[in-house]
Design a protein around this motif. Structure first.
Motif, PDB file in Angstrom:
ATOM      1  N   ALA A 184      -2.920   2.941 -15.898  1.00  0.00           N
ATOM      2  CA  ALA A 184      -1.857   3.886 -16.272  1.00  0.00           C
ATOM      3  C   ALA A 184      -0.964   4.167 -15.062  1.00  0.00           C
ATOM      4  O   ALA A 184       0.268   4.185 -15.165  1.00  0.00           O
ATOM      5  CB  ALA A 184      -2.469   5.183 -16.803  1.00  0.00           C
ATOM      6  N   VAL A 185      -1.608   4.358 -13.900  1.00  0.00           N
ATOM      7  CA  VAL A 185      -0.822   4.646 -12.684  1.00  0.00           C
ATOM      8  C   VAL A 185       0.003   3.419 -12.298  1.00  0.00           C
ATOM      9  O   VAL A 185       1.215   3.521 -12.025  1.00  0.00           O
ATOM     10  CB  VAL A 185      -1.742   5.060 -11.507  1.00  0.00           C
ATOM     11  N   LEU A 186      -0.629   2.241 -12.302  1.00  0.00           N
ATOM     12  CA  LEU A 186       0.101   1.023 -11.913  1.00  0.00           C
ATOM     13  C   LEU A 186       1.285   0.796 -12.849  1.00  0.00           C
ATOM     14  O   LEU A 186       2.375   0.410 -12.413  1.00  0.00           O
ATOM     15  CB  LEU A 186      -0.845  -0.187 -11.941  1.00  0.00           C
ATOM     16  N   GLY A 187       1.081   1.057 -14.142  1.00  0.00           N
ATOM     17  CA  GLY A 187       2.164   0.887 -15.123  1.00  0.00           C
ATOM     18  C   GLY A 187       3.321   1.823 -14.827  1.00  0.00           C
ATOM     19  O   GLY A 187       4.493   1.412 -14.840  1.00  0.00           O
ATOM     20  N   ASP A 188       3.014   3.079 -14.521  1.00  0.00           N
ATOM     21  CA  ASP A 188       4.088   4.037 -14.235  1.00  0.00           C
ATOM     22  C   ASP A 188       4.833   3.674 -12.949  1.00  0.00           C
ATOM     23  O   ASP A 188       6.034   3.912 -12.832  1.00  0.00           O
ATOM     24  CB  ASP A 188       3.523   5.462 -14.153  1.00  0.00           C
ATOM     25  N   LEU A 189       4.098   3.108 -11.995  1.00  0.00           N
ATOM     26  CA  LEU A 189       4.775   2.717 -10.742  1.00  0.00           C
ATOM     27  C   LEU A 189       5.776   1.588 -11.011  1.00  0.00           C
ATOM     28  O   LEU A 189       6.830   1.522 -10.379  1.00  0.00           O
ATOM     29  CB  LEU A 189       3.747   2.277  -9.695  1.00  0.00           C
ATOM     30  N   ILE A 190       5.450   0.741 -11.973  1.00  0.00           N
ATOM     31  CA  ILE A 190       6.398  -0.332 -12.320  1.00  0.00           C
ATOM     32  C   ILE A 190       7.568   0.219 -13.144  1.00  0.00           C
ATOM     33  O   ILE A 190       8.722  -0.118 -12.918  1.00  0.00           O
ATOM     34  CB  ILE A 190       5.664  -1.456 -13.071  1.00  0.00           C
ATOM     35  N   LEU A 191       7.240   1.117 -14.078  1.00  0.00           N
ATOM     36  CA  LEU A 191       8.303   1.664 -14.939  1.00  0.00           C
ATOM     37  C   LEU A 191       9.243   2.595 -14.179  1.00  0.00           C
ATOM     38  O   LEU A 191      10.376   2.822 -14.587  1.00  0.00           O
ATOM     39  CB  LEU A 191       7.683   2.451 -16.099  1.00  0.00           C
ATOM     40  N   HIS A 192       8.745   3.181 -13.088  1.00  0.00           N
ATOM     41  CA  HIS A 192       9.563   4.137 -12.312  1.00  0.00           C
ATOM     42  C   HIS A 192       9.637   3.665 -10.859  1.00  0.00           C
ATOM     43  O   HIS A 192       8.989   4.238  -9.975  1.00  0.00           O
ATOM     44  CB  HIS A 192       8.958   5.546 -12.396  1.00  0.00           C
ATOM     45  N   PRO A 193      10.417   2.617 -10.592  1.00  0.00           N
ATOM     46  CA  PRO A 193      10.417   2.014  -9.252  1.00  0.00           C
ATOM     47  C   PRO A 193      10.849   2.986  -8.158  1.00  0.00           C
ATOM     48  O   PRO A 193      10.546   2.785  -6.981  1.00  0.00           O
ATOM     49  CB  PRO A 193      11.411   0.849  -9.389  1.00  0.00           C
ATOM     50  N   GLU A 194      11.537   4.063  -8.530  1.00  0.00           N
ATOM     51  CA  GLU A 194      11.994   5.018  -7.507  1.00  0.00           C
ATOM     52  C   GLU A 194      10.804   5.773  -6.873  1.00  0.00           C
ATOM     53  O   GLU A 194      10.933   6.346  -5.777  1.00  0.00           O
ATOM     54  CB  GLU A 194      13.009   6.014  -8.120  1.00  0.00           C
ATOM     55  N   ILE A 195       9.641   5.763  -7.552  1.00  0.00           N
ATOM     56  CA  ILE A 195       8.464   6.493  -7.050  1.00  0.00           C
ATOM     57  C   ILE A 195       7.819   5.756  -5.874  1.00  0.00           C
ATOM     58  O   ILE A 195       7.335   6.371  -4.929  1.00  0.00           O
ATOM     59  CB  ILE A 195       7.392   6.596  -8.185  1.00  0.00           C
ATOM     60  N   MET A 196       7.794   4.428  -5.969  1.00  0.00           N
ATOM     61  CA  MET A 196       6.993   3.618  -5.050  1.00  0.00           C
ATOM     62  C   MET A 196       7.313   3.835  -3.566  1.00  0.00           C
ATOM     63  O   MET A 196       6.390   4.055  -2.770  1.00  0.00           O
ATOM     64  CB  MET A 196       7.126   2.145  -5.456  1.00  0.00           C
ATOM     65  N   PRO A 197       8.581   3.793  -3.132  1.00  0.00           N
ATOM     66  CA  PRO A 197       8.844   3.928  -1.693  1.00  0.00           C
ATOM     67  C   PRO A 197       8.300   5.249  -1.134  1.00  0.00           C
ATOM     68  O   PRO A 197       7.687   5.271  -0.061  1.00  0.00           O
ATOM     69  CB  PRO A 197      10.376   3.888  -1.602  1.00  0.00           C
ATOM     70  N   ARG A 198       8.464   6.331  -1.898  1.00  0.00           N
ATOM     71  CA  ARG A 198       7.981   7.637  -1.409  1.00  0.00           C
ATOM     72  C   ARG A 198       6.455   7.648  -1.314  1.00  0.00           C
ATOM     73  O   ARG A 198       5.875   8.171  -0.359  1.00  0.00           O
ATOM     74  CB  ARG A 198       8.471   8.739  -2.376  1.00  0.00           C
ATOM     75  N   LEU A 199       5.814   7.037  -2.326  1.00  0.00           N
ATOM     76  CA  LEU A 199       4.350   7.020  -2.355  1.00  0.00           C
ATOM     77  C   LEU A 199       3.808   6.148  -1.219  1.00  0.00           C
ATOM     78  O   LEU A 199       2.869   6.539  -0.511  1.00  0.00           O
ATOM     79  CB  LEU A 199       3.915   6.451  -3.710  1.00  0.00           C
ATOM     80  N   GLN A 200       4.434   4.978  -1.049  1.00  0.00           N
ATOM     81  CA  GLN A 200       3.968   4.085   0.023  1.00  0.00           C
ATOM     82  C   GLN A 200       4.176   4.731   1.382  1.00  0.00           C
ATOM     83  O   GLN A 200       3.321   4.629   2.260  1.00  0.00           O
ATOM     84  CB  GLN A 200       4.696   2.735  -0.062  1.00  0.00           C
ATOM     85  N   ALA A 201       5.287   5.454   1.528  1.00  0.00           N
ATOM     86  CA  ALA A 201       5.546   6.106   2.825  1.00  0.00           C
ATOM     87  C   ALA A 201       4.443   7.137   3.112  1.00  0.00           C
ATOM     88  O   ALA A 201       3.922   7.219   4.232  1.00  0.00           O
ATOM     89  CB  ALA A 201       6.919   6.784   2.799  1.00  0.00           C
ATOM     90  N   GLU A 202       4.056   7.889   2.082  1.00  0.00           N
ATOM     91  CA  GLU A 202       3.012   8.917   2.278  1.00  0.00           C
ATOM     92  C   GLU A 202       1.685   8.267   2.676  1.00  0.00           C
ATOM     93  O   GLU A 202       1.010   8.709   3.616  1.00  0.00           O
ATOM     94  CB  GLU A 202       2.844   9.726   0.988  1.00  0.00           C
ATOM     95  N   VAL A 203       1.331   7.200   1.961  1.00  0.00           N
ATOM     96  CA  VAL A 203       0.037   6.547   2.224  1.00  0.00           C
ATOM     97  C   VAL A 203       0.068   5.828   3.575  1.00  0.00           C
ATOM     98  O   VAL A 203      -0.886   5.936   4.371  1.00  0.00           O
ATOM     99  CB  VAL A 203      -0.305   5.572   1.067  1.00  0.00           C
ATOM    100  N   ASP A 204       1.160   5.105   3.856  1.00  0.00           N
ATOM    101  CA  ASP A 204       1.243   4.381   5.142  1.00  0.00           C
ATOM    102  C   ASP A 204       1.118   5.353   6.315  1.00  0.00           C
ATOM    103  O   ASP A 204       0.442   5.082   7.308  1.00  0.00           O
ATOM    104  CB  ASP A 204       2.589   3.639   5.254  1.00  0.00           C
ATOM    105  N   GLN A 205       1.790   6.486   6.168  1.00  0.00           N
ATOM    106  CA  GLN A 205       1.731   7.494   7.229  1.00  0.00           C
ATOM    107  C   GLN A 205       0.289   7.973   7.448  1.00  0.00           C
ATOM    108  O   GLN A 205      -0.172   8.145   8.574  1.00  0.00           O
ATOM    109  CB  GLN A 205       2.636   8.681   6.844  1.00  0.00           C
ATOM    110  N   ALA A 206      -0.422   8.164   6.319  1.00  0.00           N
ATOM    111  CA  ALA A 206      -1.818   8.620   6.417  1.00  0.00           C
ATOM    112  C   ALA A 206      -2.665   7.571   7.129  1.00  0.00           C
ATOM    113  O   ALA A 206      -3.491   7.898   7.993  1.00  0.00           O
ATOM    114  CB  ALA A 206      -2.371   8.899   5.024  1.00  0.00           C
ATOM    115  N   TYR A 207      -2.462   6.295   6.804  1.00  0.00           N
ATOM    116  CA  TYR A 207      -3.214   5.225   7.481  1.00  0.00           C
ATOM    117  C   TYR A 207      -2.980   5.304   8.995  1.00  0.00           C
ATOM    118  O   TYR A 207      -3.897   5.121   9.787  1.00  0.00           O
ATOM    119  CB  TYR A 207      -2.777   3.848   6.958  1.00  0.00           C
TER     120      TYR A 207
END
Ligand code: HEM
Length: 550
Positions: free
Chosen positions: A357-380
């Motif tokens: 469900a999450v992966l599907g929404d990330l594809i349907l709403h491409p504007e979400i991905m950059p913000r989410l990846q930035a949050e996770v990358d920063q945490a790493y």
């Protein structure tokens, strides 16, 4: 031939055996007319006198279960239940004696703790010996649909137990194994499966080969369940396939059990000697795969009982072996097996549906991905995982506010279980909206429609908006708490999902680690997936291509 002849009935010579047949023969039209009149009387009763008769709903559903059964069997309930409430409002009659509702107040009245119908005391001994008779006579808050999940020749699972006392006793003996402390102690097992999955995904990214997430995410979750509760992974990820057709055989079983629950005599049609013989003799490998799996599991449990944990870290299977059996006696092989089967059935597909469900929404709403990846990358980076080349843990991932909000929102809109969760109201009945519903009726919600209740989630309840779960002041925090309290993704009350800690650990870890490592795009940009709802609402044919990021 002569002997056979003496048993043949001669209808021209009335006698002890032939008289009733002749009577039926000559009065057949009277019999049919009588039956037709009886059926007509029942229809008139359902339409005009039966207590829920004033509740709106499709015409056929007001006097026949066929309306709902057709939709369950054709696996489209995810759409049907939304259209239904759209057309008829928040309280709808979906079968002569069954009501579906979307109502915040009634939610607590039906599913809240301490709201169940009369509790019935029974000893374990009597309950197991007299199971069949008791089921016919006792009153239970859980509707009779749940009986369908009783697996022949196996111990009873708490999910299939309608009786309040038995359910409580069976659930409490395993609840420690599902606690967050216990699950986090097993996190390295989950990571092991994740690491193997990333290695495979990296290979697919390098080769450019498209993969079906609808197959691959279940491989991950089924292997995690194997690691935790079956004494080791089954090897779906490693072998890149549905080993011994275990997953497909579970899907076939679920389709039948969930749908036969509404058919008179339920699973009797399939669990009888004749059908079993025919399936064994003529059924294909998928139909017989589950029996093979049970034999495999029994051997694993016996080996663990004989040789112990060895060098393995403590897992759920060990807990199931050490827990007390019925009436305090030591656990038998069957006790541990039913808990393993329980998790395999209830915990693998549900969790993969959440991840999908999450992966599907990330594809349907491409504007979400950059913000989410930035949050996770920063945490790493901040947590030092980048230099140490280690992976983000559940505790760290679940503390990332945007990630947590995206996951909660996707699982709200696409909950894993979307069939009705049917219950009987407490003695005296219940009021839902303007209707008084007696305790003899079945009432329930589908998490699919309840999670889109505008009264709870606001006028944009049908929209994907992760920010609804974020807050910046006390008032907003209170509002988020209230939405969380009424979110039914994991059910509610004494039957709330026992495995939600494990599910959340898996979903958070998977999504955080996946989006840190990969980008994805649909293999066919026009098509996300095909949904089929058969108790669980599953996504199939979700074909993507991966691209490595890190
Ligand atoms: C995203 C993942 C999951 C979702 C959305 C989910 C959802 C649910 C829901 C809605 C119920 C209530 C059913 C009812 O009222 O009849 C339930 C019950 C249950 N779930 Fe889950 N589940 C998930 C994962 C898991 C996992 C990982 C396990 C096991 C490890 C599990 C085991 C169970 C069991 C045994 C029950 C029956 C509880 C009882 O009757 O007391 N679930 N789940």
């Amino acid at each position: 031939m002569a002997i056979l002849g003496t048993f043949l009935i001669d209808l021209d010579r009335p006698g002890l055996f032939t008289a009733p047949i002749l009577f039926v023969k000559s009065n057949i039209h009277v019999l049919f007319t009588g039956l037709a009149l009886l059926y007509l009387a029942q229809i008139i009763y359902y339409l005009s006198l039966h207590p829920p008769h004033k509740i709106p709903g499709p015409f056929l559903a007001r006097f026949s279960g066929i309306w709902k059964n057709v939709r369950y069997f054709r696996s489209t309930w995810h759409n049907d239940v939304l259209e239904l409430h759209e057309e008829y409002g928040p309280v709808v009659r979906i079968a002569p004696n069954e009501v579906s509702f979307v109502d915040a107040k009634a939610l607590g009245a039906i599913y809240g703790h301490g709201t169940t119908a009369k509790k019935v005391r029974e000893t374990f001994h009597s309950s197991f010996v007299l199971y069949r008779q008791r089921m016919l006579t006792l009153r239970h808050p859980q509707s009779k649909w749940y009986r369908t999940w009783f697996i022949p020749d196996m111990q009873r699972s708490f999910f299939a137990s309608q009786d309040v006392m038995i359910h409580r006793a069976l659930r409490s003996r395993v609840s420690a194994a599902y606690s967050m402390t216990s699950i986090l102690a097993m996190e390295p097992y989950i990571q092991e499966v994740a690491d193997k999955t990333w290695a495979k995904f990296r290979g697919f990214a390098d080769s450019g080969q498209a993969i079906d997430f609808g197959e691959w995410i279940p491989y991950f979750t089924f292997d995690v369940v194997g690691q935790l509760s079956l004494g080791g992974e089954i090897g779906f990820v490693e072998q890149e396939e549905d080993v011994d057709d275990i997953i497909s055989s579970i899907h076939i079983g679920f389709y039948m059990m969930a749908n036969m629950g509404n058919v008179p005599l339920q699973m009797f049609w399939l669990n009888n000697s004749v059908t079993k013989f025919l399936v064994e003799r003529f059924g294909n490998a998928k139909l017989n795969a589950f029996q093979g799996f049970l034999k495999w599991l029994e051997q694993r449990v016996r080996d663990r009982m004989k040789y112990g944990l060895g060098t393995r870290r403590r897992d759920m299977l060990q807990h199931f072996i050490e827990m007390k059996g019925i009436q305090g006696r030591p656990t038998e092989v069957g006790d541990a097996m039913i808990e393993g089967v329980n998790i395999l059935g209830a915990g693998a597909d549900t969790t993969s549906i959440g991840i999908l469900a999450v992966l599907g929404d990330l594809i349907l709403h491409p504007e979400i991905m950059p913000r989410l990846q930035a949050e996770v990358d920063q945490a790493y980076k901040d947590l030092g995982h980048k230099e140490k080349q280690t992976e983000i843990s559940f505790k760290e991932a679940s503390a990332l506010p945007y990630l947590a909000a995206v996951i909660k929102e996707s699982m709200r809109l696409h909950p894993s279980i979307q069939y009705q969760l049917p219950r009987h109201p407490a003695e005296g009945g219940v009021v839902i909206g303007p209707y008084q519903i007696p305790s003899s009726a079945e009432v329930g919600i589908s998490p699919r429609s309840m999670n889109r209740c505008k009264e709870i989630f606001g006028p944009d309840a049908n929209e994907f908006r992760p920010s609804r779960w974020q807050f910046s002041n006390e008032k907003e925090e209170e509002a988020v708490k209230e939405m969380s309290r009424l979110l039914t993704t994991f059910g509610m009350g004494s039957r709330v999902c026992v495995g939600q800690n494990l599910a959340l650990v898996e979903v958070h870890k998977f999504i955080a680690q996946f989006i840190h490592k990969f980008d994805m795009k649909l293999a066919d940009p026009q098509k996300l997936w095909t949904t089929r709802t058969q108790w669980f609402s599953m996504q199939y044919d979700f074909n993507v291509r991966l691209e490595a990021r890190q």
